[in-house]
Design a protein around this motif. Structure first.
Motif: not given
Length: 195
Positions: A119, A123, A139, A180, A192
């Motif tokens: 993750w 990211v 996520d 997101w 995020m």
């Protein structure tokens, strides 16, 4: 081409294009954001940024654990931040090296550092290096957002979400950004990409 994705900007507004600083501070930001709410992560990140020396590997390694804990890092996150600083100091993680790697190799290299998993790696690649086809399927906000957007009966698992995202290649990073954005719109909470 997907009618559900096509309505995201129409209903939620223009997609903000957020990035992170490449290098050590981008990784430190990912560590801060692991497994806590986005609001808490943002508050801790502001405190970390206020600590002199915290934004460089050598500076962070010179700080005491107590100083890092006072800024809001848990004991494990202090340990992880130090491991990342050591990886930068040893040349294991450098922006130049990661830029030259393909996504899979970069994820494996980043994930080999204690405290950084897939993750965090995905990211970082998505926001700091702006890779086009990275998709952090683990996520929770992405999982919940897709369930909401597609009216799924339940939030997909990371494995199921990765399979659902496969047809979106080679633009899976854009799909993540849109999801997101949708999550922030439907919940009214930061996502995020606000970190």
């Amino acid at each position: 081409m997907d009618p559900d994705f096509a309505r995201i900007e129409r209903e939620a507004g223009p997609l903000p294009w957020r990035t992170r600083e490449p290098g050590f501070s981008g990784f430190l930001s990912a560590i801060v954001g692991q497994q806590i709410s986005n609001q808490a992560a943002a508050a801790i990140w502001r405190r970390i940024c206020a600590v002199e020396g915290c934004q460089t590997p050598d500076g962070l390694l010179a700080l005491t654990d107590e100083t890092l804990r006072a800024a809001g890092l848990s004991r494990p996150k202090v340990s992880h931040a130090r491991a990342v600083a050591e990886a930068f100091r040893a040349g294991i993680l450098t922006t130049e090296t990661l830029v030259a790697m393909d996504d899979e190799t970069a994820v494996a290299t980043i994930s080999s550092v204690r405290g950084l998993g897939p993750w965090s790696a995905e990211v970082y690649l998505l926001f700091a290096l702006e890779r086009a086809d990275v998709f952090p399927a683990g996520d929770l906000a992405l999982q919940a957002s897709l369930a909401n957007l597609k009216s799924l009966p339940a939030r997909p698992t990371a494995k199921a979400l990765r399979e659902l995202a496969a047809p979106w290649a080679p633009h899976r990073a854009l799909s993540a950004r849109l999801l997101w954005h949708w999550w922030r719109f439907v919940t009214g909470r930061p996502s995020m990409d606000d970190k």
